[in-house]
Design a protein around this motif. Structure first.
Motif, PDB file in Angstrom:
ATOM      1  N   UNK A   7      56.837  59.176  31.858  1.00 43.16           N
ATOM      2  CA  UNK A   7      57.207  59.842  30.605  1.00 43.16           C
ATOM      3  C   UNK A   7      56.312  59.394  29.442  1.00 43.16           C
ATOM      4  N   UNK A   8      55.682  58.247  29.601  1.00 37.99           N
ATOM      5  CA  UNK A   8      54.936  57.660  28.481  1.00 37.99           C
ATOM      6  C   UNK A   8      53.436  57.487  28.759  1.00 37.99           C
ATOM      7  N   UNK A   9      53.025  57.677  29.994  1.00 39.63           N
ATOM      8  CA  UNK A   9      51.647  57.332  30.379  1.00 39.63           C
ATOM      9  C   UNK A   9      50.622  58.071  29.520  1.00 39.63           C
ATOM     10  N   UNK A  10      49.610  57.340  29.110  1.00 36.30           N
ATOM     11  CA  UNK A  10      48.547  57.930  28.297  1.00 36.30           C
ATOM     12  C   UNK A  10      48.900  58.025  26.826  1.00 36.30           C
ATOM     13  N   UNK A  11      50.029  57.443  26.421  1.00 34.87           N
ATOM     14  CA  UNK A  11      50.371  57.479  24.983  1.00 34.87           C
ATOM     15  C   UNK A  11      49.527  56.431  24.229  1.00 34.87           C
ATOM     16  N   UNK A  12      49.716  56.363  22.912  1.00 33.45           N
ATOM     17  CA  UNK A  12      48.858  55.468  22.118  1.00 33.45           C
ATOM     18  C   UNK A  12      49.016  54.015  22.544  1.00 33.45           C
ATOM     19  N   UNK A  13      50.238  53.678  23.010  1.00 38.36           N
ATOM     20  CA  UNK A  13      50.491  52.292  23.409  1.00 38.36           C
ATOM     21  C   UNK A  13      49.739  51.953  24.700  1.00 38.36           C
ATOM     22  N   UNK A  14      49.657  52.928  25.609  1.00 40.52           N
ATOM     23  CA  UNK A  14      48.846  52.741  26.818  1.00 40.52           C
ATOM     24  C   UNK A  14      47.370  52.615  26.446  1.00 40.52           C
ATOM     25  N   UNK A  15      46.951  53.432  25.501  1.00 38.60           N
ATOM     26  CA  UNK A  15      45.535  53.376  25.094  1.00 38.60           C
ATOM     27  C   UNK A  15      45.211  51.972  24.584  1.00 38.60           C
ATOM     28  N   UNK A  16      46.051  51.461  23.699  1.00 35.69           N
ATOM     29  CA  UNK A  16      45.806  50.106  23.176  1.00 35.69           C
ATOM     30  C   UNK A  16      45.763  49.084  24.319  1.00 35.69           C
ATOM     31  N   UNK A  17      46.792  49.132  25.156  1.00 37.61           N
ATOM     32  CA  UNK A  17      46.915  48.161  26.255  1.00 37.61           C
ATOM     33  C   UNK A  17      45.685  48.203  27.164  1.00 37.61           C
ATOM     34  N   UNK A  18      45.253  49.416  27.479  1.00 41.65           N
ATOM     35  CA  UNK A  18      44.171  49.546  28.449  1.00 41.65           C
ATOM     36  C   UNK A  18      42.799  49.264  27.832  1.00 41.65           C
ATOM     37  N   UNK A  19      42.659  49.507  26.535  1.00 45.96           N
ATOM     38  CA  UNK A  19      41.417  49.103  25.859  1.00 45.96           C
ATOM     39  C   UNK A  19      41.304  47.575  25.901  1.00 45.96           C
ATOM     40  N   UNK A  20      42.418  46.909  25.601  1.00 47.84           N
ATOM     41  CA  UNK A  20      42.415  45.438  25.620  1.00 47.84           C
ATOM     42  C   UNK A  20      42.160  44.934  27.047  1.00 47.84           C
ATOM     43  N   UNK A  21      42.787  45.591  28.020  1.00 47.69           N
ATOM     44  CA  UNK A  21      42.582  45.202  29.428  1.00 47.69           C
ATOM     45  C   UNK A  21      41.096  45.299  29.814  1.00 47.69           C
ATOM     46  N   UNK A  22      40.493  46.428  29.498  1.00 46.29           N
ATOM     47  CA  UNK A  22      39.091  46.653  29.910  1.00 46.29           C
ATOM     48  C   UNK A  22      38.159  45.662  29.209  1.00 46.29           C
ATOM     49  N   UNK A  23      38.363  45.462  27.919  1.00 49.01           N
ATOM     50  CA  UNK A  23      37.495  44.540  27.173  1.00 49.01           C
ATOM     51  C   UNK A  23      37.664  43.102  27.675  1.00 49.01           C
ATOM     52  N   UNK A  24      38.912  42.724  27.949  1.00 46.49           N
ATOM     53  CA  UNK A  24      39.166  41.340  28.373  1.00 46.49           C
ATOM     54  C   UNK A  24      38.595  41.093  29.766  1.00 46.49           C
ATOM     55  N   UNK A  25      38.920  41.991  30.682  1.00 46.50           N
ATOM     56  CA  UNK A  25      38.434  41.833  32.056  1.00 46.50           C
ATOM     57  C   UNK A  25      36.899  41.892  32.080  1.00 46.50           C
ATOM     58  N   UNK A  26      36.349  42.810  31.314  1.00 46.45           N
ATOM     59  CA  UNK A  26      34.890  42.950  31.259  1.00 46.45           C
ATOM     60  C   UNK A  26      34.227  41.659  30.801  1.00 46.45           C
ATOM     61  N   UNK A  27      34.806  41.037  29.781  1.00 43.57           N
ATOM     62  CA  UNK A  27      34.222  39.795  29.268  1.00 43.57           C
ATOM     63  C   UNK A  27      34.377  38.657  30.270  1.00 43.57           C
ATOM     64  N   UNK A  28      35.500  38.623  30.996  1.00 41.63           N
ATOM     65  CA  UNK A  28      35.660  37.586  32.030  1.00 41.63           C
ATOM     66  C   UNK A  28      34.622  37.773  33.135  1.00 41.63           C
ATOM     67  N   UNK A  29      34.229  39.019  33.346  1.00 37.85           N
ATOM     68  CA  UNK A  29      33.272  39.314  34.420  1.00 37.85           C
ATOM     69  C   UNK A  29      31.824  39.030  34.011  1.00 37.85           C
ATOM     70  N   UNK A  30      31.641  38.583  32.789  1.00 36.06           N
ATOM     71  CA  UNK A  30      30.291  38.166  32.392  1.00 36.06           C
ATOM     72  C   UNK A  30      29.863  36.958  33.228  1.00 36.06           C
ATOM     73  N   UNK A  31      30.851  36.191  33.717  1.00 35.41           N
ATOM     74  CA  UNK A  31      30.538  35.077  34.634  1.00 35.41           C
ATOM     75  C   UNK A  31      30.617  35.604  36.054  1.00 35.41           C
ATOM     76  N   UNK A  32      29.744  35.094  36.904  1.00 38.10           N
ATOM     77  CA  UNK A  32      29.686  35.636  38.265  1.00 38.10           C
ATOM     78  C   UNK A  32      30.855  35.226  39.146  1.00 38.10           C
ATOM     79  N   UNK A  33      31.439  34.045  38.887  1.00 35.61           N
ATOM     80  CA  UNK A  33      32.444  33.543  39.826  1.00 35.61           C
ATOM     81  C   UNK A  33      33.655  34.475  39.886  1.00 35.61           C
ATOM     82  N   UNK A  34      34.236  34.612  41.103  1.00 36.99           N
ATOM     83  CA  UNK A  34      35.325  35.564  41.312  1.00 36.99           C
ATOM     84  C   UNK A  34      36.569  35.224  40.506  1.00 36.99           C
ATOM     85  N   UNK A  35      37.402  36.229  40.281  1.00 37.78           N
ATOM     86  CA  UNK A  35      38.626  36.018  39.513  1.00 37.78           C
ATOM     87  C   UNK A  35      39.806  36.740  40.165  1.00 37.78           C
ATOM     88  N   UNK A  36      40.999  36.378  39.679  1.00 35.69           N
ATOM     89  CA  UNK A  36      42.222  37.074  40.076  1.00 35.69           C
ATOM     90  C   UNK A  36      42.711  37.897  38.898  1.00 35.69           C
TER      91      UNK A  36
END
Ligand SMILES: C[S@@+](CC[C@H](N)C(=O)[O-])C[C@H]1O[C@@H](n2cnc3c(N)ncnc32)[C@H](O)[C@@H]1O
Length: 279
Positions: A7-36
């Protein structure tokens, strides 16, 4: 448990959450070592726009659709928008909106791992089906708060925990804060990102005050307000509280939330990025 994210997917709150997710995960991936990547409240992973619940809720129409249509989004949104198109667009038209596990899946490298917890059996089934054949990703049909206690610290010693509960229970903020502090004791170097709703009298301020005085360090709050916080409308805004955010995440996200507030807000919208507790 009645909550259905469709009922809520893709709303502004999802956009915020997923922008933060992508930026955070992307920055963690700047290091080569694997992550969870640990997603405690994972949902079904993908939300087709023609689904009856999606059509009825329709919140994507005032969330991801105008964001996709807007000209010149800031740099911190580009990778997210690319992933939304990659996972859900056909011939340039958005057919489905990705959930957090699908976004993470698109970003994971060969040696990374994801653990996705979902308590609702039908949602967990759908997620299992979506992730079938991807050996990096485990779907757990279980309580995400309990799983967090069992799954950290991970063997990789690096990673991101996303906690995205439905807030149907008035005690959700309390449970979240308690679980977060316990997880941090077990794994103090993990990166944690927790989503929270901002409604009039809804408890977000109390949660932030509690975390601010918890003794935890390196806390960052990122908020997107669409209208004034005291508006009786309902979900006036949404926030993400991060523990141990990657270096310079705050700078990248400041521009993104300001732009989202101007693009999606009612004129009183605003973005906020604040270091609640420093080093
Ligand atoms: C906000 S949705 C998750 C959306 C998802 N994180 C995303 O960004 O695409 C919350 C989900 O948590 C599930 N849920 C509720 N209580 C839970 C619990 N204690 N443990 C795990 N999942 C739970 C709900 O069934 C729902 O699918």
């Amino acid at each position: 448990m009645n909550y259905r994210h469709a009922f809520h997917a893709g709303n502004f709150a999802d956009v915020l959450k997923h922008v933060v997710l992508v930026e955070t995960l992307g920055r963690l991936m700047a290091k080569e070592s694997p992550l969870l990547y640990l997603d405690t409240h994972a949902g079904r992973g993908t939300y087709p726009l023609d689904d009856i619940a999606m059509q009825r809720g329709g919140e994507f129409r005032t969330g991801i659709l105008p964001v996709l249509a807007a000209a010149r989004p800031p740099a911190a949104l580009c990778r997210y928008l690319e992933l939304v198109r990659q996972t859900g667009a056909v011939d340039g038209v958005l057919r489905s909106y990705p959930g957090s596990p699908q976004i993470a899946q698109a970003m994971l490298r060969a040696d990374d791992r994801a653990a996705c917890c979902e308590l609702a059996p039908l949602e967990a089934d759908a997620l299992r089906e979506l992730m079938r054949g991807d050996r990096r990703i485990a779907v757990h049909e279980r309580d995400g708060y309990e799983a967090l206690g069992a799954l950290v610290p991970p063997a990789e010693k690096r990673g991101l925990v996303l906690i995205d509960p439905p807030y149907e229970d008035p005690l959700e903020f309390d449970r979240l804060a308690k679980t977060l502090m316990a997880a941090h004791r077990r794994w103090p170097t993990g990166v944690y990102a927790t989503w929270y709703p901002i409604t009039r009298g809804g408890g977000a301020e109390r949660y932030l005050a509690l975390m601010r005085t918890s003794g935890l360090r390196r806390l960052l709050a990122v908020e997107l307000m669409l209208r004034r916080a005291d508006s009786p409308v309902g979900l006036n805004g949404a926030g993400m509280l991060l523990i141990n955010p990657p270096f310079r995440l705050d700078e990248a996200l400041g521009e993104a939330v300001d732009w989202l507030a101007a693009t999606l807000g009612d004129g009183n919208g605003r973005g906020r990025v604040e270091v609640l507790v420093g080093e």
